[in-house]
Design an enzyme around this catalytic site. Structure first.
Site, mmCIF file in Angstrom:
data_model
loop_
_atom_site.group_PDB
_atom_site.id
_atom_site.type_symbol
_atom_site.label_atom_id
_atom_site.label_comp_id
_atom_site.label_asym_id
_atom_site.label_seq_id
_atom_site.Cartn_x
_atom_site.Cartn_y
_atom_site.Cartn_z
ATOM 1 N N SER A 256 3.370 6.588 1.316
ATOM 2 C CA SER A 256 4.221 6.492 2.376
ATOM 3 C C SER A 256 4.354 7.338 3.117
ATOM 4 C CB SER A 256 5.721 5.714 2.343
ATOM 5 O OG SER A 256 7.184 7.396 2.063
ATOM 6 N N LYS A 257 4.952 6.837 4.347
ATOM 7 C CA LYS A 257 4.854 7.874 5.851
ATOM 8 C C LYS A 257 5.822 9.402 5.046
ATOM 9 C CE LYS A 257 4.853 5.748 9.914
ATOM 10 N NZ LYS A 257 5.309 4.155 9.624
#
Ligand code: GLU
Length: 487
Positions: A256-257
């Site tokens: 994820s980010k």
């Protein structure tokens, strides 16, 4: 004929997971001489934007993943015989098919509102049962339902799960997967606001677009049960499914980010080559039969079969991507490498007049490329040969204070002025340095560091024997003069 599709929801940039799905479908199609379709799943009106679709199309183009059917890469107009390729433009089609299910008794109009459905779920949970919606005791007959809707009432169209049995999926990645039908209750095909839901659109589109194989992310595995039910209800041939493993960050959590760059756009800006990112993504869930890691597009197509899918989660390791990127970068022909570097130099406002000379360029790239892992490393390397950017850096303060420095710089200047040509080769530089040593009676640090400062303005950096041949005598003279002025 193999027909596969990549069906992104346009809600942001293309992330590496999406890029992998696209790449695998593309390679699978090409391996089998089939077709690759791009379908835009933009029924979620709140989250889907035209801008995201455009960005994802640009990212796919950057990666060199081309589609045979779908939005035209430039105009975005439908390209191919099975359009529209944007779900938001297929609403009538979904409605027609939903009506068919209603006609055949496989689905019903459901007038129950959210509050009522919630109450049902709550009651079921209290009874210790799964909160699955079933048909109401009395289903409103279709004709009456349509009349009520015409008068302004709202109703969802819900698929009716009647059979109790296992649905068996022979997944290309995961092998046999069994889904007991009671994993799901009656599920919505068309919401009461008229919007079709993903599972429904997906089946209609895959069937009408004659998709033979569905390679998609593992998170969709559980959707497959509802989709299989719909295939059967419509008597559509069921495509073969392959659910690709998750991609995890180095901490084994879903990528994820939080893990930094995860979109193709991020990697583009960070100076990664699309070829390298492609190759890296290729190995995130698939491996070549002989274990080779760097594979050309032709080899990828030739070798890409589903037997090599890895069901275990892939770990996204940017260090490995960096390594792969530097391999690709070194292998690029210099003309091409220069074309890719130029935007990074421009962005950093680095102008190098001598770079117009192809011979100089070739020499500079040859010298610098082994120090580059990404294109974004170029500015700090090329900066050293940009005369307009030369300055004595704060790091040189200690060297400036040494007793020997002035003498070294003056001698270096005199020798340069006496040098017979504009070019100073590596060997000539070595000889000049030796002469400075003899004339000044200095050696080691007190010789080398002042000369480094005279050439690059600081005591640390690229090796001078690589750098000096990229500079001219005039440039070297101006640089040391600038240094002397600082004393
Ligand atoms: N639109 C879905 C997604 O972006 C695609 C699901 C599928 O491939 O069936 O995840």
């Amino acid at each position: 004929m193999v027909r596969v599709r990549f069906a992104p929801s346009p809600t942001g940039y293309l992330h590496v997971g999406g890029a992998r799905t696209a790449l695998y479908n593309y390679l699978f199609a090409k391996h089998h001489g089939g077709q690759f379709i791009l379908r835009v799943e933009d029924t979620d009106l709140e989250r889907s934007t035209d801008e995201s679709m455009r960005m994802q199309i640009e990212d796919l183009k950057w990666l060199g993943i081309n589609w045979d059917e779908g939005p035209h890469p430039e105009t975005h107009a439908d390209m191919g015989p099975y359009g529209p390729y944007r779900q938001s433009r297929r609403k009538e089609i979904y409605m027609q098919y939903a009506e068919r299910l209603v006609e055949s008794g496989r689905a019903y109009f459901d007038f129950r509102g959210d509050a009522e459905l919630e109450a049902i779920k709550e009651r079921l949970m209290k009874e210790g049962k799964p909160p699955q919606i079933e048909a109401p005791a009395e289903i409103v007959p279709p004709a009456e339902a349509r009349a009520r809707i015409a008068r302004g009432e709202q109703a969802a169209i819900r698929y009716r799960v009647t059979e109790k049995r296992d649905y068996v999926l022979n997944d290309l990645v995961r092998g046999e997967v069994r889904f007991p039908s009671d994993m799901v209750g009656d599920f919505v095909c068309i919401r009461s606001n008229g919007m079709p839901v993903y599972n429904f659109c997906c089946v209609i589109d895959d069937a009408l677009m004659k998709i033979t194989h569905v390679l998609r992310a593992e998170e969709h595995l559980s959707n497959t049960l509802r989709q299989m039910m719909l295939y059967e209800a419509f008597d559509f041939p069921i495509p073969k499914f392959g659910h690709l493993s998750f991609i995890l960050g180095p901490d084994k959590q879903k990528l994820s980010k939080r893990h930094g760059a995860t979109s193709c756009h991020d990697f583009n800006l960070k100076g990664y080559l699309p070829e390298a990112l492609n190759n890296f993504i290729l190995l995130s869930g698939w491996s070549s039969p002989d274990g080779r890691e760097i594979l050309s597009r032709e080899e990828q197509i030739k070798l890409f079969t589903h037997e090599r899918f890895n069901p275990a989660p892939a770990v996204f390791d940017e260090t490995k991507l960096l390594w792969m990127n530097s391999m690709y970068l070194r292998a690029l022909p210099h003309d091409e490498l220069w074309t890719r570097i130029e935007p990074f130099l421009k962005e950093a406002k680095i102008e190098i007049p001598q770079s117009k000379d192809p011979v100089w360029r070739d020499q500079a790239l040859g010298a610098f490329k082994t120090s580059m892992q990404t294109l974004a490393d170029a500015p700090k390397l090329f900066e050293t040969v940009a005369d307009s950017l030369f300055s004595v850096k704060p790091e040189a303060v200690e060297v400036k204070g040494w007793a020997e420095t002035k003498k070294v710089w003056e001698t270096w200047l005199q020798l340069l002025e006496a040098h017979p040509s504009e070019k100073v080769s590596e060997a000539e530089f070595g000889a000049l340095q030796d002469k400075v040593k003899d004339l000044c009676g200095v050696k080691g640090k007190t010789l080398f560091q002042p000369i480094r400062v005279a050439v690059i303005g600081q005591p640390q950096g690229t090796e001078l024997k690589i750098l000096v041949p990229l500079l001219t005598k005039t440039s070297l003279i101006n640089r040391v003069k600038t240094c002397l002025k600082e004393l």
